[in-house]
Design a protein around this motif. Structure first.
Motif, short mmCIF file in Angstrom:
data_model
loop_
_atom_site.label_atom_id
_atom_site.label_comp_id
_atom_site.label_asym_id
_atom_site.label_seq_id
_atom_site.Cartn_x
_atom_site.Cartn_y
_atom_site.Cartn_z
N GLN A 262 11.47 18.21 46.80
CA GLN A 262 12.45 19.17 47.33
C GLN A 262 11.86 19.91 48.53
O GLN A 262 10.74 20.37 48.52
CB GLN A 262 12.80 20.17 46.23
CG GLN A 262 13.86 21.15 46.58
CD GLN A 262 14.19 22.04 45.38
OE1 GLN A 262 13.67 21.88 44.30
NE2 GLN A 262 15.07 22.99 45.59
N ASN B 55 13.50 13.97 43.25
CA ASN B 55 14.17 14.92 44.15
C ASN B 55 13.64 16.34 43.95
O ASN B 55 13.50 17.09 44.92
CB ASN B 55 15.68 14.87 43.96
CG ASN B 55 16.31 13.71 44.69
OD1 ASN B 55 15.89 13.34 45.77
ND2 ASN B 55 17.33 13.13 44.09
N ILE B 56 13.29 16.70 42.73
CA ILE B 56 12.70 18.02 42.47
C ILE B 56 11.28 18.08 43.04
O ILE B 56 10.91 19.03 43.71
CB ILE B 56 12.72 18.34 40.96
CG1 ILE B 56 14.16 18.59 40.51
CG2 ILE B 56 11.83 19.55 40.65
CD1 ILE B 56 14.35 18.66 39.01
N ASP C 55 18.52 7.57 36.59
CA ASP C 55 18.99 8.89 37.03
C ASP C 55 17.94 9.97 36.79
O ASP C 55 17.76 10.86 37.63
CB ASP C 55 20.30 9.26 36.33
CG ASP C 55 21.48 8.43 36.81
OD1 ASP C 55 21.41 7.88 37.92
OD2 ASP C 55 22.48 8.35 36.07
N GLU C 56 17.25 9.91 35.66
CA GLU C 56 16.20 10.89 35.37
C GLU C 56 15.06 10.78 36.38
O GLU C 56 14.55 11.79 36.86
CB GLU C 56 15.65 10.70 33.95
CG GLU C 56 16.61 11.12 32.86
CD GLU C 56 16.15 10.70 31.47
OE1 GLU C 56 16.47 11.43 30.52
OE2 GLU C 56 15.46 9.66 31.33
N ARG C 57 14.66 9.56 36.70
CA ARG C 57 13.57 9.36 37.65
C ARG C 57 13.94 9.86 39.04
O ARG C 57 13.15 10.51 39.72
CB ARG C 57 13.16 7.88 37.69
CG ARG C 57 12.44 7.45 36.40
CD ARG C 57 12.02 6.01 36.41
NE ARG C 57 13.19 5.15 36.24
CZ ARG C 57 13.36 3.96 36.82
NH1 ARG C 57 12.44 3.48 37.63
NH2 ARG C 57 14.43 3.26 36.59
N ILE C 58 15.18 9.58 39.45
CA ILE C 58 15.64 10.05 40.76
C ILE C 58 15.68 11.58 40.78
O ILE C 58 15.23 12.21 41.74
CB ILE C 58 17.02 9.44 41.10
CG1 ILE C 58 16.85 7.95 41.37
CG2 ILE C 58 17.66 10.16 42.29
CD1 ILE C 58 18.16 7.20 41.46
N GLU C 59 16.20 12.17 39.72
CA GLU C 59 16.29 13.63 39.66
C GLU C 59 14.90 14.27 39.73
O GLU C 59 14.70 15.24 40.47
CB GLU C 59 17.01 14.03 38.36
CG GLU C 59 17.30 15.51 38.26
CD GLU C 59 18.06 15.86 37.00
OE1 GLU C 59 18.27 17.07 36.80
OE2 GLU C 59 18.42 14.96 36.22
N MET C 60 13.94 13.73 38.99
CA MET C 60 12.59 14.29 39.02
C MET C 60 11.96 14.15 40.40
O MET C 60 11.34 15.09 40.91
CB MET C 60 11.71 13.62 37.96
CG MET C 60 12.00 14.10 36.56
SD MET C 60 10.85 13.42 35.33
CE MET C 60 11.46 11.76 35.17
N LYS D 95 15.94 7.06 47.01
CA LYS D 95 17.13 6.22 46.88
C LYS D 95 16.92 5.18 45.79
O LYS D 95 15.86 4.57 45.72
CB LYS D 95 17.42 5.48 48.19
CG LYS D 95 17.78 6.38 49.35
CD LYS D 95 18.09 5.56 50.58
CE LYS D 95 18.43 6.46 51.75
NZ LYS D 95 18.78 5.69 52.94
N GLU E 85 7.02 19.41 36.75
CA GLU E 85 8.39 19.07 36.33
C GLU E 85 8.40 17.81 35.49
O GLU E 85 9.10 17.72 34.48
CB GLU E 85 9.29 18.89 37.56
CG GLU E 85 10.72 18.51 37.21
CD GLU E 85 11.50 19.58 36.46
OE1 GLU E 85 12.48 19.22 35.77
OE2 GLU E 85 11.15 20.77 36.55
N ARG F 165 9.47 17.42 31.47
CA ARG F 165 10.45 16.43 31.00
C ARG F 165 9.82 15.44 30.02
O ARG F 165 10.47 15.04 29.05
CB ARG F 165 11.04 15.67 32.18
CG ARG F 165 11.68 16.54 33.21
CD ARG F 165 13.17 16.48 33.14
NE ARG F 165 13.75 17.23 34.23
CZ ARG F 165 14.69 16.77 35.02
NH1 ARG F 165 15.17 15.57 34.84
NH2 ARG F 165 15.18 17.51 35.97
#
Length: 134
Positions: free
Chosen positions: A33, A29-30, A22-27, A41, A122, A126
């Motif tokens: 962006q 996506n940022i 989840d952290e890797r996907i969130e980063m 995905k 980002e 993190r």
């Protein structure tokens, strides 16, 4: 080079990544962006099955050094055997990133070295936060 790129983030229980899925996907996506031609995905299982799920005809694999080549060619050959309709394309890393690996970046950061030139701001933020919490 491509109209649309899907970044597949692997959930491999055999590996112990520093950041969670989840952290890797969130980063990612940022970082990407606003890039309409890029989507992120998660996947588990075979890469070739993920490529098929995404209706991809090409898998892009990065090569940092010649040492990556032998494994990547074997992987591409196996993927071609499993799915001949999907081609693998190799792209080499830019010279300044040729010998950069996540473990090297993490170790340098852990020892308070400056890794800001190797990772997105980002990710740097993190990484610094996570290392401080250890």
């Amino acid at each position: 080079m491509f109209d649309h790129v899907v970044i597949g983030v692997a959930d491999n229980p055999q590996k112990k990544p520093f950041f969670t899925l989840d952290e890797r996907i969130e980063m990612l996506n940022i970082v990407f962006q606003g890039e309409k031609s890029i989507s992120v995905k998660p996947f588990s299982g075979l890469l070739i099955d993920f490529a098929r799920e995404c209706d991809s005809q090409i898998i892009i694999r990065g090569l940092r050094a010649i040492s990556d080549f032998e494994f990547e060619v074997q992987l591409a050959g196996m993927n071609r055997s499993l799915a001949p309709e999907v081609e693998t394309v190799f792209l080499t890393a830019a010279e300044q990133f040729a010998f950069v690996s996540s473990s090297l970046v993490r170790e340098i950061a852990r020892l308070n070295g400056d890794v800001s030139g190797f990772i997105h701001p980002e990710v740097h933020k993190r990484l610094t936060e996570k290392l401080a919490a250890i």
